[in-house]
Design an enzyme around this catalytic site. Sequence first.
Site, short mmCIF file in Angstrom:
data_model
loop_
_atom_site.label_atom_id
_atom_site.label_comp_id
_atom_site.label_asym_id
_atom_site.label_seq_id
_atom_site.Cartn_x
_atom_site.Cartn_y
_atom_site.Cartn_z
N GLU A 116 -18.58 17.64 1.02
CA GLU A 116 -17.53 18.63 0.05
C GLU A 116 -17.88 18.48 -1.24
O GLU A 116 -18.04 19.44 -1.59
CB GLU A 116 -15.87 18.67 0.22
CG GLU A 116 -15.50 18.57 1.77
CD GLU A 116 -14.58 17.83 2.47
OE1 GLU A 116 -14.39 16.68 2.20
OE2 GLU A 116 -13.79 18.49 3.65
N ALA B 205 -7.40 10.21 7.88
CA ALA B 205 -6.03 9.66 7.86
C ALA B 205 -4.79 9.80 8.52
O ALA B 205 -3.75 8.80 8.65
CB ALA B 205 -5.51 10.81 6.53
N GLN B 206 -5.35 10.48 9.76
CA GLN B 206 -4.11 9.88 11.50
C GLN B 206 -3.89 8.67 11.12
O GLN B 206 -3.06 8.13 11.81
CB GLN B 206 -4.82 10.89 12.20
CG GLN B 206 -4.43 12.73 11.92
CD GLN B 206 -2.56 12.80 11.95
OE1 GLN B 206 -2.45 11.71 12.48
NE2 GLN B 206 -1.69 14.02 10.79
N VAL C 290 -1.87 -7.56 -4.89
CA VAL C 290 -1.02 -7.92 -4.71
C VAL C 290 -2.31 -9.13 -4.53
O VAL C 290 -3.86 -8.47 -4.10
CB VAL C 290 -0.93 -7.84 -2.58
CG1 VAL C 290 -0.91 -9.07 -1.77
CG2 VAL C 290 0.48 -7.30 -2.54
N GLY D 226 0.55 -1.09 0.21
CA GLY D 226 -0.15 0.26 0.15
C GLY D 226 1.12 0.95 0.10
O GLY D 226 1.72 1.12 0.66
N SER D 227 0.38 2.44 -0.52
CA SER D 227 1.30 3.09 -0.72
C SER D 227 0.53 4.58 -0.31
O SER D 227 0.85 5.81 -1.04
CB SER D 227 1.90 3.53 -2.11
OG SER D 227 0.87 3.64 -3.05
N GLY D 228 -0.87 4.48 0.10
CA GLY D 228 -1.57 5.57 1.44
C GLY D 228 -0.99 6.30 2.88
O GLY D 228 0.23 6.03 2.28
N PHE D 229 -1.60 6.37 2.97
CA PHE D 229 -1.22 7.20 4.39
C PHE D 229 0.11 6.03 5.17
O PHE D 229 1.82 6.53 5.60
CB PHE D 229 -2.11 7.64 5.19
CG PHE D 229 -2.58 8.97 4.72
CD1 PHE D 229 -3.88 8.77 3.94
CD2 PHE D 229 -2.06 10.02 4.42
CE1 PHE D 229 -4.51 10.46 4.11
CE2 PHE D 229 -2.58 11.05 3.77
CZ PHE D 229 -3.29 11.17 3.45
N GLY D 230 -0.38 5.36 5.71
CA GLY D 230 0.02 3.96 6.07
C GLY D 230 1.05 3.40 5.57
O GLY D 230 2.51 3.41 6.31
#
Lengths: 460, 460
Positions: free
Chosen positions: B177, B326-327, B82, B14-18
């Site tokens: 939004e 995200a945090q 994957v 994974g290349s997101g926030f984590g």
Amino acid sequence: MSANSGKHHVVIIGSGFGGLFAAKELGNEDVDVTLISRTSHHLFQPLLYQVATGILSEGDIAPTTRDILGRQRNVRVILGDVQHIDVEARTVSSTSLNQHTVTPYDSLIVAAGAGQSYFGNNHFARFAPGMKSIDDALELRGRIFGSFELAETSTDPEQRRRLLTFVVVGAGPTGVEMAGQIAELAQRTLAHEFRHIDPGEARVILLDGAPKVLPTFGDRLSDKARRSLEKQGVEVQLEAMVTDVDQYGIQVKDGDGGRRTIETMTKVWAAGVAGSPLGAMLAEQTDVEVDRAGRLHVEDDLTVPGHPEIFVVGDMINLKGYPGVAQLAIQGGRYAAKSILGRLEGTTDQAPFRYRDKGSMATISKYSAVASIGRINFTGFLAWLAWLAVHLMAMVGFKNRISTLLNWIITFVGDNRNERVSTFQQVFARTAMQDLGPSAYPNLADPGSDGEDELERNAS
Amino acid sequence: MSANSGKHHVVIIGSGFGGLFAAKELGNEDVDVTLISRTSHHLFQPLLYQVATGILSEGDIAPTTRDILGRQRNVRVILGDVQHIDVEARTVSSTSLNQHTVTPYDSLIVAAGAGQSYFGNNHFARFAPGMKSIDDALELRGRIFGSFELAETSTDPEQRRRLLTFVVVGAGPTGVEMAGQIAELAQRTLAHEFRHIDPGEARVILLDGAPKVLPTFGDRLSDKARRSLEKQGVEVQLEAMVTDVDQYGIQVKDGDGGRRTIETMTKVWAAGVAGSPLGAMLAEQTDVEVDRAGRLHVEDDLTVPGHPEIFVVGDMINLKGYPGVAQLAIQGGRYAAKSILGRLEGTTDQAPFRYRDKGSMATISKYSAVASIGRINFTGFLAWLAWLAVHLMAMVGFKNRISTLLNWIITFVGDNRNERVSTFQQVFARTAMQDLGPSAYPNLADPGSDGEDELERNAS
């Protein structure tokens, strides 16, 4: 504004340089204007290669046409693919998805531009995308960057070599600029990003059947451009004709008659243009003649013989050897608009159209370009700055001009590229999938397999 | 760097926030890292809705992962979907087009995020795209702007109404939004651009089964947000459950049991998330339990029960009711990386993971947002500025941060949108075509009819 306002109704086909500048000239005048285009945007074609190589976003070079013309209250912009021009009835038929629209006209300006020409070998298109639209540029962006990604994990040395070999066909400004940028990507930008491959080992080959790069620029600039390209790492192969293209390579016949195959996954076709099919459509209904590239032999005043109400401008025309460049379209579009306005005012004796050559420029790589303005030729860093300035000022649209300038600062000063993103549709788009076979990516080969079942179920 | 370097090998999925923040934490440490992701970019999801509504380019919110991690020499980034995690053998199998890669690991950090959830009604996906990827955002951009285009030339008043009715499902931050931005487009940005329609007549409807918008923000902010939305022109319909979705509309069951249909072409699904299928895959091979939303009940230290070498972070986990924001992913990714490094140094007694809530924010429209940080709630223009600042600083990547800021100035000060371009693939993408039937755009229904013939000819 309605079709029956009583005012003279001008229909413009195309939202490129020709169509847009005609519309701007007619804006807020005492006519009604309808501009019909297949796309919602006005495309600044000279910078398409920068979208393909990750420097600019598509929004930077393609402001929305109805936004540009929003304040011209007499101009209406509609999205539509023109299917038919009925010269007798003076109507234009266009479609947008499943909607059909028939637009009557009093005057018609056909500015539908040109597409890529494969010199009769249309099957090349699937393997060697052209560079005439945003779709093309984004597809190429996905292929170019995607090739390095796939090479990184490839365990087959031959396939890796094919992935790291890029061929650009056509050594005009577009081809030269593309080849230079791909070489810069490989040599500089991507240098630190991979671990199993060395992007610097990528080969970038520029092919042309002619004996010179940039043949219209004259020998001195042409030789200078070639040397710059080679210094940049591009292999320039001239007097090399492409005879076939498939998934894995390109077949070439050289000047000495020898034949060879270059194994390469990513091929860019920047070699020829063909006038819009609307040209042939007009030729069928009038006396206008069409040349081998689909362009029309218009009259001196850009009209169709026997039909002074129909103007053709830009890449679609063959007149006095004028080059198919942006300035021809801009000047032609304005001329056609002024002719129409002049007639309505009762002005007669419109002077024939005369193209004013404002020079040619092509950039090779960062800090290096060639420019020819009148009798003055110059090269190098100054030519490069001039190239940037001329293109920036030539763009329509203030906000995208600012955004382009910022992206240039990011790329040229920072040596980075901000716009490398491709969607799955682009990286694994139909052409790429067809290249590697539908089994390569089963979930995308049948787009939304759930959806396909739904379609079948709904249909039964 | 090779697989046999002898160093501890951490694989991150994974290349997101984590995934990204875990990789950054491990960068230049005494381990080897391989980060595997389906996309080449790190996606800043909170701003996806701005790509969908023409404010930002995709490059602004999706810097290239291998560019961000280029200088971390011990980190290798590979493109791959994957397919399988073999817990026993400690390997990860991934594919990229037709290339298969098997990557062994000593430690594994699974940060594969979440996708859209349709609560079991997967056939909704075809008609109501989610908002979890660049593909989604660009598809929605094409649909939203394309709907106004098609409405302009539509001669069918019912279809026009459907085209000018937009429904957003899910009143969390994303839905709020999106709804606010579409309303702003209709009311302000597009106001002068059309001649046959008045974009201001478009309806924007925000649906949710809950009784409040932004239910996690508390009553006061929730009510404030609702009033802002309604002032913006959004119709807020709460306690409204979606029971079905098709090409032309959406079926709703209200709190009082009544059922109705809203006729609408463009539906946005921002209503639910489902943990990556890799969660279920891990559950099959270990004792970890998975909840109804596909998320894993990990241990206090983010590991899989019985497998301390496997960490799961971010949207994939269900731990102590921590929110899928995200945090959580950023803190989890860092925690997992530090745990791994700590073990290698011989540190024991790692403290359990504790999520630190840094607050929530959501923007409604230009100059209007709601923010909740600890016990402090604030709204309006100041909250909006804070929202901009927090998101700008939270983005990874310097150049895209500058580009985003510029695009915000263009949009919010200039009241313009620079990034409205869609490709044919996006405006007439497979879902749109399926919506209107393959006959709507015959040339695209059979992508490249020449090409299709080629495929058949080549196959025979």
